[in-house]
Scaffold this active site. Structure first.
Site, PDB file in Angstrom:
ATOM      1  N   TRP A  34      63.431  74.531  94.227  1.00  0.00           N
ATOM      2  CA  TRP A  34      62.469  75.288  95.042  1.00  0.00           C
ATOM      3  C   TRP A  34      61.579  74.390  95.888  1.00  0.00           C
ATOM      4  O   TRP A  34      61.129  73.344  95.423  1.00  0.00           O
ATOM      5  CB  TRP A  34      61.586  76.100  94.100  1.00  0.00           C
ATOM      6  CG  TRP A  34      60.402  76.752  94.738  1.00  0.00           C
ATOM      7  CD1 TRP A  34      59.139  76.236  94.831  1.00  0.00           C
ATOM      8  CD2 TRP A  34      60.355  78.033  95.356  1.00  0.00           C
ATOM      9  NE1 TRP A  34      58.316  77.144  95.475  1.00  0.00           N
ATOM     10  CE2 TRP A  34      59.036  78.253  95.800  1.00  0.00           C
ATOM     11  CE3 TRP A  34      61.314  79.050  95.576  1.00  0.00           C
ATOM     12  CZ2 TRP A  34      58.632  79.422  96.454  1.00  0.00           C
ATOM     13  CZ3 TRP A  34      60.914  80.210  96.222  1.00  0.00           C
ATOM     14  CH2 TRP A  34      59.586  80.393  96.649  1.00  0.00           C
ATOM     15  N   MET A  35      61.257  74.841  97.111  1.00  0.00           N
ATOM     16  CA  MET A  35      60.272  74.183  97.976  1.00  0.00           C
ATOM     17  C   MET A  35      59.324  75.239  98.541  1.00  0.00           C
ATOM     18  O   MET A  35      59.759  76.298  98.962  1.00  0.00           O
ATOM     19  CB  MET A  35      60.990  73.500  99.138  1.00  0.00           C
ATOM     20  CG  MET A  35      60.098  73.166 100.326  1.00  0.00           C
ATOM     21  SD  MET A  35      61.038  72.750 101.830  1.00  0.00           S
ATOM     22  CE  MET A  35      61.347  71.017 101.576  1.00  0.00           C
ATOM     23  N   ASP A  37      54.983  74.888 100.316  1.00  0.00           N
ATOM     24  CA  ASP A  37      54.173  74.255 101.365  1.00  0.00           C
ATOM     25  C   ASP A  37      54.476  72.782 101.680  1.00  0.00           C
ATOM     26  O   ASP A  37      54.646  71.980 100.761  1.00  0.00           O
ATOM     27  CB  ASP A  37      52.683  74.228 100.960  1.00  0.00           C
ATOM     28  CG  ASP A  37      52.173  75.538 100.463  1.00  0.00           C
ATOM     29  OD1 ASP A  37      52.907  76.525 100.447  1.00  0.00           O
ATOM     30  OD2 ASP A  37      50.984  75.572 100.069  1.00  0.00           O
ATOM     31  N   ASP A 165      43.815  73.219  97.937  1.00  0.00           N
ATOM     32  CA  ASP A 165      44.490  72.755  99.156  1.00  0.00           C
ATOM     33  C   ASP A 165      43.620  71.832 100.009  1.00  0.00           C
ATOM     34  O   ASP A 165      43.355  72.103 101.190  1.00  0.00           O
ATOM     35  CB  ASP A 165      44.991  73.950  99.993  1.00  0.00           C
ATOM     36  CG  ASP A 165      45.789  74.950  99.154  1.00  0.00           C
ATOM     37  OD1 ASP A 165      46.318  74.534  98.100  1.00  0.00           O
ATOM     38  OD2 ASP A 165      45.877  76.128  99.542  1.00  0.00           O
ATOM     39  N   GLU A 219      43.988  80.057 102.286  1.00  0.00           N
ATOM     40  CA  GLU A 219      44.743  78.931 101.736  1.00  0.00           C
ATOM     41  C   GLU A 219      45.003  77.892 102.823  1.00  0.00           C
ATOM     42  O   GLU A 219      45.027  78.201 104.011  1.00  0.00           O
ATOM     43  CB  GLU A 219      46.085  79.425 101.167  1.00  0.00           C
ATOM     44  CG  GLU A 219      45.909  80.407 100.009  1.00  0.00           C
ATOM     45  CD  GLU A 219      47.221  80.717  99.287  1.00  0.00           C
ATOM     46  OE1 GLU A 219      47.223  80.663  98.052  1.00  0.00           O
ATOM     47  OE2 GLU A 219      48.223  81.024  99.949  1.00  0.00           O
ATOM     48  N   TRP A 302      55.832  84.426 101.038  1.00  0.00           N
ATOM     49  CA  TRP A 302      55.727  84.730  99.612  1.00  0.00           C
ATOM     50  C   TRP A 302      56.224  86.135  99.291  1.00  0.00           C
ATOM     51  O   TRP A 302      56.183  87.020 100.137  1.00  0.00           O
ATOM     52  CB  TRP A 302      54.272  84.639  99.128  1.00  0.00           C
ATOM     53  CG  TRP A 302      53.796  83.229  98.971  1.00  0.00           C
ATOM     54  CD1 TRP A 302      52.833  82.609  99.715  1.00  0.00           C
ATOM     55  CD2 TRP A 302      54.248  82.270  98.020  1.00  0.00           C
ATOM     56  NE1 TRP A 302      52.660  81.320  99.280  1.00  0.00           N
ATOM     57  CE2 TRP A 302      53.516  81.083  98.241  1.00  0.00           C
ATOM     58  CE3 TRP A 302      55.215  82.273  97.001  1.00  0.00           C
ATOM     59  CZ2 TRP A 302      53.704  79.929  97.489  1.00  0.00           C
ATOM     60  CZ3 TRP A 302      55.396  81.118  96.248  1.00  0.00           C
ATOM     61  CH2 TRP A 302      54.646  79.974  96.495  1.00  0.00           C
TER      62      TRP A 302
HETATM   63  C1  FRU Z   1      50.177  78.329  99.593  1.00  0.00           C
HETATM   64  C2  FRU Z   1      49.870  78.056  98.133  1.00  0.00           C
HETATM   65  C3  FRU Z   1      48.683  77.112  98.027  1.00  0.00           C
HETATM   66  C4  FRU Z   1      48.896  76.466  96.686  1.00  0.00           C
HETATM   67  C5  FRU Z   1      50.394  76.344  96.626  1.00  0.00           C
HETATM   68  C6  FRU Z   1      50.974  76.503  95.244  1.00  0.00           C
HETATM   69  O1  FRU Z   1      51.487  78.738  99.818  1.00  0.00           O
HETATM   70  O2  FRU Z   1      49.652  79.253  97.448  1.00  0.00           O
HETATM   71  O3  FRU Z   1      47.425  77.742  98.162  1.00  0.00           O
HETATM   72  O4  FRU Z   1      48.256  75.227  96.588  1.00  0.00           O
HETATM   73  O5  FRU Z   1      50.924  77.346  97.478  1.00  0.00           O
HETATM   74  O6  FRU Z   1      52.333  76.194  95.233  1.00  0.00           O
END
Ligand code: FRU
Length: 484
Positions: A34-35, A37, A165, A219, A302
């Site tokens: 999985w990938m 951010d 983040d 985020e 998501w």
């Molecule tokens: C954004 C997020 C970030 C968090 C990360 C977790 O897509 O929800 O806020 O750090 O992904 O994988």
């Protein structure tokens, strides 16, 4: 126990299982698993480094690691060992997103430690900020003093759990970091901290807060200077749709304004989507040695089903790297010029009158197009890509509505739907620059004024390219290159 070594060994042993069918040819993906951010995007020691949210063990989100890849041209990436694993008490449930910074030749990663504190993983958690340092850009040591910003350093009025983040930047010899959060009452906000050494941080304050229109949590904030202005890019969660815009569950917007550090405020009066398509989230920028501001994002969204999660052993990819250019009061997003070196087998035609459907003489599943239409009297005109039998992906312009649309209802397996963007013709012309890569489409409209990104999963025989119009128009030029 999650360790970097276990992650690398697992991937090396299982890589042969990967199914190639929808793997992209000129976009960054994880080697396996999985990938999400992009993280720690930086030009360091002559190479671009891209880290990313990574769960190597399955093609689903899980305890986050940081995957790592490097490139000389932002196009061809070489995978390096996993950089971070959730192996400490302060990050035991995940090394969440963050950024990179170079200081005295060393590469610093600043990331969020995620800790689950109760039975309900979605609600019972705490977050803190940590640093890992590397001398060689490959092996990272977490600081003994982590967390360097802990949950106790969150000011009153901000969520005590959504605190994540970190994106670091420097101004006048001082380091700053922006962090995404919310006010606990359904409004996103951004916190700013300052430091002289990247290790000791103090709060500056809350610099921006949204209203109901801007989602309930922010985020991945990214704050940078461009052409004398300050730009804030961030990803609001659950932002309600506004007309044609913000139809994905979670969105990404940018604001052009001014950061006033003394007043602890980022003043803006307008915000715009970064991308008008289906699959674009959590972008991060960096500036390279040529002074370009480059942005890359997770080319997914998501809570949507990704077809490669079933039986393909991978999920998630990055968008093409795009250059961010300030034009007046707006940003343009353009594919970086390095993409041009990957063109081959050029084909060109022009001055083609269109009325109805025209099969172009070329085809493929991995290519770039540059097309200019002259709208004339046509009510609708555009392109159908990845065509075969019932399958097609439609990119078209609706003249009366001055709207461009990307429709993937018949694109193949995976989610369908349509996204729209308001686009004005220029002297009656519409210019498109399109990149198709196996399971992705990125459309740069009118020189990057608007961009639409989406994943599609057509059959392997769906290779046709058609131009079409309802009413008469003309295709002034049509250029196609296969992409290596
Ligand atoms: C954004 C997020 C970030 C968090 C990360 C977790 O897509 O929800 O806020 O750090 O992904 O994988």
């Amino acid at each position: 126990m999650y360790t970097r070594e276990n992650a690398d060994a697992f991937v090396a042993e299982r890589k042969y299982l990967l199914k190639d069918e929808y793997r992209l040819n000129f976009h960054l993906m994880s080697e396996f698993g999985w990938m999400n951010d992009p993280n720690g995007f930086i030009y360091y020691n002559g190479e671009y480094h891209m880290f990313y949210q990574h769960y190597p063990y399955q093609p689903v989100w899980g305890p986050m690691h940081w995957g790592h890849a490097v490139s000389r041209d932002l196009m061809t990436w070489r995978h390096l060992p996993v950089a971070l694993a959730p192996d400490q008490t302060y990050d035991r449930d995940g090394c969440f997103s963050g950024s990179a910074f170079e200081r005295e030749g060393k590469l610093y990663l600043m990331y969020t430690g995620h800790i689950v504190t109760g039975p309900d993983r979605d609600n019972d958690y705490r977050q803190n900020q940590n640093i890992a340092v590397s001398e060689d850009g490959i092996h990272f040591e977490k600081l003994a003093s982590n967390p360097i910003i802990s949950a106790e350093d969150i000011p009153a009025g901000a969520s005590q759990k959504d605190f994540r983040d970190p994106k670091v930047f420097e101004r006048d010899g001082t380091y700053y970091v922006v962090l995404g959060s919310n006010d606990g009452q359904g409004h996103g906000l951004i916190l700013l901290y300052r430091s002289d050494d990247l290790v000791d941080w103090t709060i500056v304050g809350e610099i921006a807060r949204g209203d109901e229109e801007l989602g309930d949590n922010w985020e991945c904030p990214d704050l940078f200077e461009l052409g004398g202005q300050d730009v804030l890019v961030m990803s609001p969660q659950r932002m309600p749709a506004q007309g044609d815009n913000y139809h994905n569950l979670h969105s990404t917007t940018y604001m052009i304004g001014r950061l006033d550090i003394e007043q602890s405020s980022f003043n803006y009066d307008r915000y715009e989507p970064v991308d008008y398509g289906f699959d674009y989230y959590a972008p991060q920028t960096t500036v390279d040695e040529k002074g370009r501001r480059i942005i890359m994002a997770w080319m997914e969204t998501w809570e949507s089903e990704i077809p490669t999660q079933l039986g393909h052993y991978w999920a998630g990819a990055m968008t093409l790297p795009r250059e961010v250019v300030l034009q007046g009061e707006s940003l343009l997003f353009k594919p970086v010029e390095e993409t041009k070196a990957y063109r081959q087998n050029g084909y060109e035609t022009g001055g083609v009158p269109l009325s109805g459907i025209k099969d172009m003489e070329v085809s493929g599943d991995c290519y770039e197009l540059e097309v200019v239409f002259k709208a004339d009297q046509a009510e609708e005109f555009g392109l159908k890509l990845r065509v075969h039998g019932e399958e097609e992906t439609v990119l078209s312009y609706l003249s009366a509505e001055e709207t461009f649309r990307f429709n993937r209802d018949k694109s193949g397996i995976g989610l369908g739907g349509e996204r729209r963007a308001k686009v004005a013709l220029k002297d009656g012309l519409l210019a498109l620059n399109i990149f198709v890569d196996k399971s992705s489409v990125e459309v740069f409209i009118q020189g990057g004024e608007k961009v639409m990104t989406g994943r599609i999963y057509p059959g392997t025989h769906s290779l046709g390219i058609q131009a079409y119009s309802e009413g008469a128009c003309s295709m002034l030029s049509f250029k196609k290159w296969d992409m290596k």
